[in-house]
Design a protein around this motif. Sequence first.
Motif, PDB file in Angstrom:
ATOM      1  N   VAL A  54       0.886  -1.246  -0.097  1.00  0.00           N
ATOM      2  CA  VAL A  54       0.050   0.021   0.047  1.00  0.00           C
ATOM      3  C   VAL A  54       0.726   1.189  -0.003  1.00  0.00           C
ATOM      4  O   VAL A  54       2.106   1.225   0.216  1.00  0.00           O
ATOM      5  N   ASP A  58      -4.141   5.292  -0.084  1.00  0.00           N
ATOM      6  CA  ASP A  58      -4.826   3.964  -0.369  1.00  0.00           C
ATOM      7  C   ASP A  58      -6.064   3.878   0.652  1.00  0.00           C
ATOM      8  O   ASP A  58      -5.753   4.118   1.774  1.00  0.00           O
ATOM      9  N   VAL A  60      -7.953   1.276   2.879  1.00  0.00           N
ATOM     10  CA  VAL A  60      -7.500  -0.019   3.512  1.00  0.00           C
ATOM     11  C   VAL A  60      -8.434  -0.576   4.513  1.00  0.00           C
ATOM     12  O   VAL A  60      -9.141   0.196   5.145  1.00  0.00           O
ATOM     13  N   THR A  62      -8.541  -2.540   8.048  1.00  0.00           N
ATOM     14  CA  THR A  62      -7.524  -2.912   8.929  1.00  0.00           C
ATOM     15  C   THR A  62      -8.124  -4.098  10.039  1.00  0.00           C
ATOM     16  O   THR A  62      -9.401  -3.799  10.229  1.00  0.00           O
ATOM     17  N   LEU A  79      -3.404  -5.339   7.293  1.00  0.00           N
ATOM     18  CA  LEU A  79      -4.338  -4.402   6.536  1.00  0.00           C
ATOM     19  C   LEU A  79      -4.146  -5.088   5.109  1.00  0.00           C
ATOM     20  O   LEU A  79      -3.626  -5.934   4.685  1.00  0.00           O
ATOM     21  N   LYS A  81      -5.782  -3.589   1.074  1.00  0.00           N
ATOM     22  CA  LYS A  81      -6.075  -2.548   0.246  1.00  0.00           C
ATOM     23  C   LYS A  81      -7.442  -2.980  -0.347  1.00  0.00           C
ATOM     24  O   LYS A  81      -7.765  -4.019  -0.860  1.00  0.00           O
TER      25      LYS A  81
END
Length: 311
Positions: A54, A58, A60, A62, A79, A81
């Motif tokens: 990443v 970006d 994401v 988590t 994480l 993306k």
Amino acid sequence: LVSNEVSAISAGTERACLLDLPNLGDSPPCDFPKVTGYSGVGRVVDTGKQINSVQPGDRVLTHWGSGHSNYNYITEANLLKIEDDSLPSKHAVFAVIAGFSLNGLRKTRFEIGESATVIGLGILGLFSVALCRIAGATPVIASDLSHARRETALALGADHALDPTARDYIDRVKSISRGGVNATIEVSGQSIALQQALNFAAPFGRISLLGCTRVSDSSIDYYQQVHRPGIEIIGAHTNARPKKESRPHSWTWKDDASALLRFMSDGRLDMTKIFTTAYSPEAAVSIYQKLADAPNDFPVGTVFDWKQTAS
């Protein structure tokens, strides 16, 4: 470093933390303060020099990290993306929680055309119902004490939604499932629910224990209910999964989350039926009070919206 947009409220786990209930992983009793929340969606603000998956900007998903907070400092392993820019963050954030349900279903080694039942229709149970439908279960039988949650289960694809306190409950499940259920996902964490599941399981049936049991009970006849009919009882905690590489019936959290994000994007998993409410984090005290006092009335599919904070 991730700037959170939303973080999902995991009602069962967070209530257990608030009330210091048993079986909270490695947390010893009376260990406060506890960190609540483990799933968020936000934008990458900055990364270490060796991060390749990443980059800043970006969006994401988590997993674990700092819990409910406006910023999340997290490892690359935790994480993922989000590729679909059109998928709302308030929906995507549930891919972690739904991954627990998908893990529970995979653990049963379910096959298309088998019968399936889901016991307990909190958010994990409702995701389990939807995923059983996607996976080709027939019939899909859901059960919960709440009439409203049974209605939601029907909207998500359950063929039948039953009250487990009904006198003919076990007989009805056996009849609907053509003599016994092949795959059961037990999400309530209640010992009586496991006893009921054993009573309506088909020979060689599999029962996945997805819900966290807070109180142990030994009132099961293991010879008659497990050993003799060849029933499998399978632990399905999210930590009981591979960390790096997926394998049949046991996927990593990232692979499960990626599949779920695709289901959300293509409409197979209708998040409008699960997402309920976005709260300001500044209302957390009243929200958690409601969760502690009336868990069965707490709305499923709730998030904290970090854009609603004053600062």
